[in-house]
Design a protein around this motif. Sequence first.
Motif, PDB file in Angstrom:
ATOM      1  N   MET A  91       1.829   5.324   9.329  1.00 14.52           N
ATOM      2  CA  MET A  91       0.510   4.194   9.380  1.00 14.52           C
ATOM      3  C   MET A  91       0.229   4.054  10.585  1.00 14.52           C
ATOM      4  SD  MET A  91      -0.418   3.110   6.299  1.00 14.52           S
ATOM      5  CE  MET A  91      -0.914   1.515   6.597  1.00 14.52           C
ATOM      6  N   GLU A  92      -1.034   3.902  11.008  1.00 15.78           N
ATOM      7  CA  GLU A  92      -1.444   3.254  12.281  1.00 15.78           C
ATOM      8  C   GLU A  92      -1.579   1.894  12.368  1.00 15.78           C
ATOM      9  OE1 GLU A  92      -5.714   2.816  14.875  1.00 15.78           O
ATOM     10  OE2 GLU A  92      -5.338   4.814  13.977  1.00 15.78           O
ATOM     11  N   GLU A  93      -2.090   1.211  11.387  1.00 17.27           N
ATOM     12  CA  GLU A  93      -2.249  -0.407  11.341  1.00 17.27           C
ATOM     13  C   GLU A  93      -1.050  -0.940  10.388  1.00 17.27           C
ATOM     14  OE1 GLU A  93      -5.891  -1.532  10.008  1.00 17.27           O
ATOM     15  OE2 GLU A  93      -7.037  -0.405  11.402  1.00 17.27           O
ATOM     16  N   LEU A  94      -0.652  -2.217  11.103  1.00 17.49           N
ATOM     17  CA  LEU A  94       0.331  -2.785  10.297  1.00 17.49           C
ATOM     18  C   LEU A  94      -0.158  -3.199   8.754  1.00 17.49           C
ATOM     19  CD1 LEU A  94       3.348  -3.973  10.289  1.00 17.49           C
ATOM     20  CD2 LEU A  94       2.342  -5.965  11.462  1.00 17.49           C
ATOM     21  N   ASN A  95       0.644  -3.181   7.836  1.00 18.32           N
ATOM     22  CA  ASN A  95      -0.018  -3.430   6.445  1.00 18.32           C
ATOM     23  C   ASN A  95       1.107  -3.864   5.473  1.00 18.32           C
ATOM     24  OD1 ASN A  95      -0.972  -3.894   3.714  1.00 18.32           O
ATOM     25  ND2 ASN A  95      -2.045  -1.696   3.653  1.00 18.32           N
ATOM     26  N   THR A  96       1.385  -5.284   5.448  1.00 20.23           N
ATOM     27  CA  THR A  96       2.540  -5.760   5.122  1.00 20.23           C
ATOM     28  C   THR A  96       2.440  -5.786   3.387  1.00 20.23           C
ATOM     29  OG1 THR A  96       1.698  -7.836   5.318  1.00 20.23           O
ATOM     30  CG2 THR A  96       3.391  -7.419   6.856  1.00 20.23           C
ATOM     31  N   ASN A  97       1.428  -5.313   2.823  1.00 18.32           N
ATOM     32  CA  ASN A  97       1.306  -5.215   1.353  1.00 18.32           C
ATOM     33  C   ASN A  97       1.628  -4.064   0.844  1.00 18.32           C
ATOM     34  OD1 ASN A  97      -0.313  -7.727   1.426  1.00 18.32           O
ATOM     35  ND2 ASN A  97      -2.069  -6.680   2.119  1.00 18.32           N
ATOM     36  N   LEU A  98       2.166  -3.014   1.497  1.00 15.76           N
ATOM     37  CA  LEU A  98       2.570  -1.996   0.879  1.00 15.76           C
ATOM     38  C   LEU A  98       4.003  -2.226   0.329  1.00 15.76           C
ATOM     39  CD1 LEU A  98       1.399   0.790   3.514  1.00 15.76           C
ATOM     40  CD2 LEU A  98       0.591   0.200   1.383  1.00 15.76           C
ATOM     41  N   ASN A  99       4.465  -1.636  -0.842  1.00 20.58           N
ATOM     42  CA  ASN A  99       5.699  -1.844  -1.522  1.00 20.58           C
ATOM     43  C   ASN A  99       6.709  -1.067  -1.047  1.00 20.58           C
ATOM     44  OD1 ASN A  99       4.663  -4.164  -2.765  1.00 20.58           O
ATOM     45  ND2 ASN A  99       3.670  -2.750  -4.330  1.00 20.58           N
ATOM     46  N   LEU A 100       6.724   0.095  -0.188  1.00 16.80           N
ATOM     47  CA  LEU A 100       7.567   1.139   0.090  1.00 16.80           C
ATOM     48  C   LEU A 100       8.839   0.767   0.909  1.00 16.80           C
ATOM     49  CD1 LEU A 100       4.780   3.807   1.399  1.00 16.80           C
ATOM     50  CD2 LEU A 100       5.934   3.585  -0.963  1.00 16.80           C
ATOM     51  N   GLU A 101       9.860   1.211   0.866  1.00 19.15           N
ATOM     52  CA  GLU A 101      11.018   0.801   1.488  1.00 19.15           C
ATOM     53  C   GLU A 101      10.863   1.028   2.859  1.00 19.15           C
ATOM     54  OE1 GLU A 101      14.210   2.931  -0.277  1.00 19.15           O
ATOM     55  OE2 GLU A 101      13.911   2.331  -2.365  1.00 19.15           O
ATOM     56  N   GLN A 102      11.638   0.237   3.682  1.00 14.11           N
ATOM     57  CA  GLN A 102      11.565   0.091   5.100  1.00 14.11           C
ATOM     58  C   GLN A 102      11.546   1.577   5.801  1.00 14.11           C
ATOM     59  OE1 GLN A 102      10.519  -2.514   6.571  1.00 14.11           O
ATOM     60  NE2 GLN A 102      10.473  -1.335   8.407  1.00 14.11           N
ATOM     61  N   GLY A 103      12.659   2.324   5.176  1.00 11.20           N
ATOM     62  CA  GLY A 103      13.006   3.780   5.845  1.00 11.20           C
ATOM     63  C   GLY A 103      12.096   4.891   5.615  1.00 11.20           C
ATOM     64  N   ASN A 104      10.988   4.595   4.717  1.00  8.26           N
ATOM     65  CA  ASN A 104       9.916   5.519   4.306  1.00  8.26           C
ATOM     66  C   ASN A 104       8.626   5.343   4.925  1.00  8.26           C
ATOM     67  OD1 ASN A 104      11.995   6.748   2.600  1.00  8.26           O
ATOM     68  ND2 ASN A 104      11.108   5.721   0.852  1.00  8.26           N
ATOM     69  N   ILE A 105       8.551   4.409   6.023  1.00  7.05           N
ATOM     70  CA  ILE A 105       7.396   4.149   6.465  1.00  7.05           C
ATOM     71  C   ILE A 105       7.448   3.716   7.872  1.00  7.05           C
ATOM     72  CG2 ILE A 105       7.641   1.768   5.994  1.00  7.05           C
ATOM     73  CD1 ILE A 105       4.537   1.790   5.358  1.00  7.05           C
ATOM     74  N   ILE A 106       6.576   4.343   8.707  1.00  8.13           N
ATOM     75  CA  ILE A 106       6.364   3.996  10.143  1.00  8.13           C
ATOM     76  C   ILE A 106       5.292   3.480  10.686  1.00  8.13           C
ATOM     77  CG2 ILE A 106       6.650   5.275  12.404  1.00  8.13           C
ATOM     78  CD1 ILE A 106       8.172   7.687  10.965  1.00  8.13           C
ATOM     79  N   TYR A 107       5.215   2.263  11.241  1.00  8.05           N
ATOM     80  CA  TYR A 107       4.095   1.740  11.918  1.00  8.05           C
ATOM     81  C   TYR A 107       3.909   2.056  13.346  1.00  8.05           C
ATOM     82  CZ  TYR A 107       3.880  -1.102   7.642  1.00  8.05           C
ATOM     83  OH  TYR A 107       3.721  -1.698   6.168  1.00  8.05           O
ATOM     84  N   LEU A 108       2.792   2.575  13.558  1.00  5.58           N
ATOM     85  CA  LEU A 108       2.454   3.034  15.005  1.00  5.58           C
ATOM     86  C   LEU A 108       1.929   1.868  15.984  1.00  5.58           C
ATOM     87  CD1 LEU A 108       0.855   6.460  14.345  1.00  5.58           C
ATOM     88  CD2 LEU A 108       3.218   5.782  14.774  1.00  5.58           C
ATOM     89  N   THR A 109       1.400   0.978  15.300  1.00  2.00           N
ATOM     90  CA  THR A 109       0.955  -0.328  16.080  1.00  2.00           C
ATOM     91  C   THR A 109       1.038  -1.505  15.137  1.00  2.00           C
ATOM     92  OG1 THR A 109      -1.250  -0.199  15.290  1.00  2.00           O
ATOM     93  CG2 THR A 109      -1.050   1.232  16.982  1.00  2.00           C
ATOM     94  N   LYS A 110       0.813  -2.643  15.871  1.00  2.00           N
ATOM     95  CA  LYS A 110       0.870  -3.848  15.029  1.00  2.00           C
ATOM     96  C   LYS A 110      -0.608  -4.134  15.122  1.00  2.00           C
ATOM     97  CE  LYS A 110       5.609  -5.341  16.152  1.00  2.00           C
ATOM     98  NZ  LYS A 110       6.408  -6.210  17.097  1.00  2.00           N
ATOM     99  N   SER A 111      -1.452  -3.597  15.583  1.00  2.00           N
ATOM    100  CA  SER A 111      -2.887  -4.267  15.787  1.00  2.00           C
ATOM    101  C   SER A 111      -3.751  -3.525  14.625  1.00  2.00           C
ATOM    102  CB  SER A 111      -3.607  -3.574  16.960  1.00  2.00           C
ATOM    103  OG  SER A 111      -3.553  -2.036  16.976  1.00  2.00           O
ATOM    104  N   HIS A 112      -4.894  -3.918  14.622  1.00  2.00           N
ATOM    105  CA  HIS A 112      -5.908  -3.549  13.319  1.00  2.00           C
ATOM    106  C   HIS A 112      -7.332  -3.180  14.167  1.00  2.00           C
ATOM    107  CE1 HIS A 112      -2.870  -6.052  11.329  1.00  2.00           C
ATOM    108  NE2 HIS A 112      -3.263  -5.317  10.266  1.00  2.00           N
ATOM    109  N   GLN A 113      -7.876  -2.338  13.512  1.00  2.00           N
ATOM    110  CA  GLN A 113      -9.086  -1.911  13.875  1.00  2.00           C
ATOM    111  C   GLN A 113     -10.277  -2.868  13.441  1.00  2.00           C
ATOM    112  OE1 GLN A 113     -10.735   2.442  13.982  1.00  2.00           O
ATOM    113  NE2 GLN A 113      -8.547   2.992  13.921  1.00  2.00           N
TER     114      GLN A 113
END
Length: 232
Positions: A183-205
């Motif tokens: 993922m590019e943007e941080l999205n805390t609403n996703l229900n996926l396990e931590q090990g299955n998701i990579i956030y590239l930034t903490k910013s949003h367009q």
Amino acid sequence: MRLQLERLNDLEAQIHQTLSELSQNQPNMTITEAAEATGVSPSKISKFVKKIGFSGYKEYFRFLTGKELVKRKKLSSEFARIQEFMENFDNASVSYVADLIKKYDKVILFGYGPTSICMEYFDYKLTYTVDKNVIRATQDSMIPGLLTENTLLLIFSVAGKFAQFDSLFEEAKKRQAKAVLIMEELNTNLNLEQGNIIYLTKSHQDEHLDSHEKTRTVLMMFIEEVIRELSK
């Protein structure tokens, strides 16, 4: 331009005083010469000039010698966001994805909308970089039939708001495949396990932009870094 002299310690104030005097007779003094004249390192001079509000030594010395300052170009909000991404880039995520690609025999790439075009590029680069069975899925309905035990599913998304990925991860788990959402943007609403998701930034367009209107620059930069890692 107002100098922020009140922020200086005694040493920095002395540096400024010395260079102010020397600049009158040595208008072309280099940063190395300035460091020697004040008894400090060039890096100390560089930190000092930024502390009082200049972009670098050259701008500071132009000010001391009375030369007109070059107007700084203001970065667009998107350029500033990309710059922040580069300055805080976590290379561990690149190594992690590269290692996963090396580990699995089959790699499935997927993204919605314009991100799918990024996957077409990634597919092209991977095919010439690693000896793997690389497949770009053009529709999510294709993916379940492609998943096998030794498969890596890489899903790319800007904001993760366009579609739900839960069903794809459930299918991957059912078939003992590995699935990762990048993922590019941080999205805390996703229900996926931590090990299955990579956030590239903490910013949003810009939130006023629709998904297809947002840039894919950060995703493409990440892809290039993964390819570079695999090419070593």
